[in-house]
Design a protein around this motif. Sequence first.
Motif, short mmCIF file in Angstrom:
data_model
loop_
_atom_site.label_atom_id
_atom_site.label_comp_id
_atom_site.label_asym_id
_atom_site.label_seq_id
_atom_site.Cartn_x
_atom_site.Cartn_y
_atom_site.Cartn_z
N LYS A 27 35.83 22.76 70.49
CA LYS A 27 37.04 23.53 70.80
C LYS A 27 36.75 24.97 71.24
O LYS A 27 37.39 25.46 72.16
CB LYS A 27 38.07 23.49 69.66
N SER A 46 40.05 35.78 64.95
CA SER A 46 40.45 35.74 63.54
C SER A 46 39.56 36.62 62.68
O SER A 46 38.49 37.03 63.11
CB SER A 46 40.32 34.31 63.01
N ARG A 50 33.65 34.46 55.74
CA ARG A 50 32.32 33.84 55.79
C ARG A 50 31.35 34.77 56.53
O ARG A 50 31.76 35.62 57.31
CB ARG A 50 32.38 32.44 56.43
N GLU A 81 49.17 33.79 60.05
CA GLU A 81 48.90 32.64 59.17
C GLU A 81 47.53 32.89 58.58
O GLU A 81 46.72 33.63 59.15
CB GLU A 81 48.93 31.31 59.95
N ALA A 83 44.38 30.82 55.81
CA ALA A 83 44.07 29.62 55.04
C ALA A 83 42.67 29.70 54.46
O ALA A 83 41.83 30.47 54.94
CB ALA A 83 44.17 28.39 55.96
N TYR A 86 36.74 25.47 53.83
CA TYR A 86 35.35 25.36 53.34
C TYR A 86 34.99 26.51 52.40
O TYR A 86 34.01 27.24 52.65
CB TYR A 86 34.33 25.38 54.48
N THR A 92 44.71 35.02 60.94
CA THR A 92 45.02 35.48 62.30
C THR A 92 45.81 36.78 62.22
O THR A 92 46.96 36.77 61.76
CB THR A 92 45.90 34.43 63.03
N GLU A 110 42.74 29.52 67.78
CA GLU A 110 41.83 28.41 67.49
C GLU A 110 41.73 28.35 65.97
O GLU A 110 40.93 29.07 65.36
CB GLU A 110 40.49 28.78 68.12
N ILE A 111 42.58 27.54 65.37
CA ILE A 111 42.69 27.57 63.90
C ILE A 111 42.77 26.14 63.34
O ILE A 111 42.99 25.19 64.09
CB ILE A 111 43.92 28.39 63.43
N ASP A 112 42.64 26.02 62.03
CA ASP A 112 42.60 24.68 61.42
C ASP A 112 44.03 24.14 61.22
O ASP A 112 45.00 24.88 61.39
CB ASP A 112 41.80 24.72 60.12
P1 5GP Z 1 33.96 28.03 61.52
O1 5GP Z 1 33.56 28.62 60.19
O2 5GP Z 1 33.22 26.77 61.83
O3 5GP Z 1 33.94 29.04 62.62
O4 5GP Z 1 35.51 27.60 61.38
C1 5GP Z 1 35.90 26.72 60.39
C2 5GP Z 1 37.33 26.29 60.64
O5 5GP Z 1 38.22 27.40 60.44
C3 5GP Z 1 37.62 25.79 62.05
O6 5GP Z 1 38.42 24.62 61.95
C4 5GP Z 1 38.40 26.91 62.68
O7 5GP Z 1 39.28 26.45 63.68
C5 5GP Z 1 39.16 27.43 61.49
N1 5GP Z 1 39.67 28.79 61.67
C6 5GP Z 1 39.09 29.81 62.34
N2 5GP Z 1 39.86 30.89 62.30
C7 5GP Z 1 40.97 30.55 61.60
C8 5GP Z 1 42.16 31.24 61.23
O8 5GP Z 1 42.39 32.41 61.53
N3 5GP Z 1 43.07 30.55 60.52
C9 5GP Z 1 42.89 29.26 60.15
N4 5GP Z 1 43.87 28.65 59.47
N5 5GP Z 1 41.79 28.56 60.48
C10 5GP Z 1 40.83 29.21 61.19
#
Ligand code: 5GP
Length: 212
Positions: A27, A46, A50, A81, A83, A86, A92, A110-112
Motif C-alpha cells: 500500500k 501519521s 514505534r 483518528e 489506534a 502491534y 493521524t 494510509e491507516i489500519d
Molecule cells: P507500520 O508499522 O508497518 O508502518 O504500520 C503498521 C500499521 O499501522 C499499518 O497497517 C498502517 O497502515 C497502520 N497505520 C499507520 N499509520 C496509522 C495511523 O495514523 N492510524 C492508524 N489507525 N493506523 C495507522
Amino acid sequence: MNENFEKEFELKYGLLFVVSGPSGAGKSAICRSYVNRFPDTYLSVSETTRAPRKGEKEGREYFYISEEEFEERRNKDYYLECAGVYTKHYGTPKAPIIENLQNGHNVILEIDPQGAMQVKQTYPKVVLIYILPNSIKTLEDQIRGRKTETEEQIQLRLGKSKEEIKNISSYDYIIINKPGRITKSVSQLASIIGAEECKVKTILDQDKGEVI
Ligand code: 5GP
C-alpha cells in the motif's frame, strides 16, 4: 447557457480517501507512486510511537513520538483518528487534513481498519479502499523480503492480516496488487479517485458547503 458553468461546478473541496491493507501488501508503494503522478494530493503523515525502521526518515514515513506525547495529544483531540497497532500507537494529525481538504486537495490516509472505521463514523463520506495481495504466500514473501521484522513480528503481522481480510466488506473498493503489477494497481487507485470526483452526488454535496 450559464456562462459561469465551469466555475460553479468546479469541486471546491478535496475528497478524503483511506487506504488500508495488510502489512507487505504494497500500500505504501502504491500511494507514493500515485502521489508522484498526482502531486496535488496530500498523503497524510501519521505519528507513531514505534521506532523508525532502517531507511525511514522523520516526517516522510512518520513523525516518531513517545508514548507520553501520544497520550497527551490524544487527550487534546489532536488526532482525526488513532489506534493501537502491534503494541504501538499510531495517529493521524487532524489539522493538515482539514486544511488540505478546505484548499481543494484530495487527501489519502494510509491507516489500519480500526482507524478506517473511526474515520467512517465521523465522516461518512470518506471512501475506503483496501489493498489485497493476490495470496497470503505473496504477503509472507514481501514481509520476509524487506528484512525489517523479527520472526515473532512476522508471525504477528501475518496473523493480523488473515483476521483483517475476513472483514473487508466494510470497504468500498478492493485493489488486488499482484507482484510486479504495481502500475496496474496505481492506475486502479487513480480510476477510483477519478470516479469519486465525477460522482453527481459528490458535486451536489459540495454545494452544501461542508468540507467533508
Ligand atoms: P507500520 O508499522 O508497518 O508502518 O504500520 C503498521 C500499521 O499501522 C499499518 O497497517 C498502517 O497502515 C497502520 N497505520 C499507520 N499509520 C496509522 C495511523 O495514523 N492510524 C492508524 N489507525 N493506523 C495507522
